[in-house]
Design an enzyme around this catalytic site. Sequence first.
Site, mmCIF file in Angstrom:
data_model
loop_
_atom_site.group_PDB
_atom_site.id
_atom_site.type_symbol
_atom_site.label_atom_id
_atom_site.label_comp_id
_atom_site.label_asym_id
_atom_site.label_seq_id
_atom_site.Cartn_x
_atom_site.Cartn_y
_atom_site.Cartn_z
ATOM 1 N N SER A 85 0.776 -1.114 0.028
ATOM 2 C CA SER A 85 -0.073 0.085 0.034
ATOM 3 C C SER A 85 0.845 1.281 -0.035
ATOM 4 O O SER A 85 1.767 1.523 -0.943
ATOM 5 C CB SER A 85 -0.916 -0.014 1.146
ATOM 6 O OG SER A 85 -1.933 1.047 1.305
ATOM 7 N N ASP A 112 -9.624 -3.872 -5.746
ATOM 8 C CA ASP A 112 -9.141 -2.906 -4.913
ATOM 9 C C ASP A 112 -9.802 -1.572 -5.095
ATOM 10 O O ASP A 112 -9.516 -0.897 -6.366
ATOM 11 C CB ASP A 112 -7.730 -2.735 -4.931
ATOM 12 C CG ASP A 112 -7.014 -2.321 -4.046
ATOM 13 O OD1 ASP A 112 -7.559 -1.452 -3.342
ATOM 14 O OD2 ASP A 112 -5.611 -2.528 -3.658
ATOM 15 N N HIS A 132 -8.366 -4.594 -1.335
ATOM 16 C CA HIS A 132 -7.012 -4.062 -1.076
ATOM 17 C C HIS A 132 -6.316 -4.750 0.232
ATOM 18 O O HIS A 132 -5.249 -5.045 0.250
ATOM 19 C CB HIS A 132 -7.164 -2.411 -0.445
ATOM 20 C CG HIS A 132 -6.199 -1.784 -0.362
ATOM 21 N ND1 HIS A 132 -5.302 -1.578 -1.227
ATOM 22 C CD2 HIS A 132 -5.544 -1.235 0.801
ATOM 23 C CE1 HIS A 132 -4.139 -0.742 -0.862
ATOM 24 N NE2 HIS A 132 -4.325 -0.574 0.780
#
Length: 524
Positions: free
Chosen positions: A332, A433, A465
């Site tokens: 991320s 995501d 995600h």
Amino acid sequence: MWAEAAKSRAHQSAYRSQEHLPPPATQLRRIRPTSALKAPPPSSRAAPPRPATALRPDQQNVRALPPSFCQVRAKHPHRVLRARAATSPHVLGNLAPPAAMEVELPARASSSQAKARETPPPSPAASAPATAASPAEDAPLLPGEGVVRRRAVRERFAARSLSFRRDVGHAASETFLLTRLTLTLLRYLGVGYRWIRQFLALCCYALLLMPGFIQVLYYYFFSSQVHRSVVYGEQPRNRLDLYIPAGTTGLKPVVAFVTGGAWIIGYKGWGALLGRRLAERGILVACIDYRNFPQGTIGDMVEDVSRGISFVCNNIASYGGDPERIYLVGQSAGAHIAACTLVNQAISECGEDTSTWSVVQLKAYFGISGGYNLLNLVDHFHRRGLYRSVFLSIMEGEESLKKFSPEVVVKEVAVRSAVSLLPRIILFHGTADCSMPSAESEAFLDALQQRGARADLFLYEGKTHTDLFLQDPLRGGRDKMLEEIVAVIQNDDPGLSAQHLAVPVARRLVPEFMLRLAGRVSPF
């Protein structure tokens, strides 16, 4: 006068012994004639003779010793005849002069005195004061003795208590840090309807995954394989956690992991699950912590991660890691920070590089659900709740967006030579995501391949995600993304046997229905 009183007293005692047996508590004595007494030992300080006293009326009733006295003595040779003191206690006290009589001890006492006379005098060492310790007492205790065992048990208990108190204190400090970061986040983002809804969704999401979180937290705080908060720099957040594989010999491959957290709530503890899974496969993991906003901006984060990678490259051998097999992993926001660090280091090495590490020391880079073009993410994050003003403050203003966008940087002609220095880059992304669109990884892959870099992309259909990083490892079984990472790491070592290449199957930490519900309420 004194002799007559003594004979009278002995006559009365003998008469009572003939008529009635003496009670058990009665102690008897016999008065021997004066002629049979032994002379006292000579002494320089002889006691003065006791002055004679006049007889009282009760002392004048004296009778001669009857002949039956000898019969009583012959009949009871083991007893020492003695008159009871209750009859006339003052008679013997006043009438028994030391020079005229002597108390005869029992036969048992006489034998002990005879033995004492036969015993040689004690040596000077034996007559030393009792307080002096003997050599046997000063000698160390043997390991098998009870005192040593009890002492060892107490020492082990004290060591465990100290370790437990240290772990509890560390957990308290970590909890305080997380609470402070959360309050700081709420202060900058504001409290509105959108954030209240997101916060409630986050609470439900964490509650559903709590069975797995508890097991991971226990492993993180109490496992001997985890070395927490190793200092790598001078800043307050310059710490990293090490996950050491158990039961392996030789130098082990190393993964330097940079966690996510929207550049605001990133923390090294978020990598505990990935660190555990990789450590089970014989890979040493170093989770690098870094300053978050508002403690620092994106420039500070890149600087901290670069310093952490330098520490891993130069010191990991002392922890059992192989400095020739180091891999960089980011997730991320951590994937974005790690990519920025990697590209900036490659550019620095093309000029006058003064860094303490090189991109050549990294075998590969793995980016998980990352964003690599901030120009395309400003509006996207604003719609998701990370407001434009806050996001631009994190990225040091709108003019710095290009500088910290790896996709934009590698497209520039001036850095074409730097791109050739980059290690192999492997990207992972889920098609479902919503927090970081999978188009980010696709565009970054195209930019890298256009500049001749070695890059690959793995897309996972229907994954969100957090599926790749959180739900799938908690689900147990075979983790496809983790198998890809382990396969790349192990294929770089041709000396590994087929047994080492086999990936163990992880056990499930959370029931399947709870994972599905968590995926529905997830705010990510």
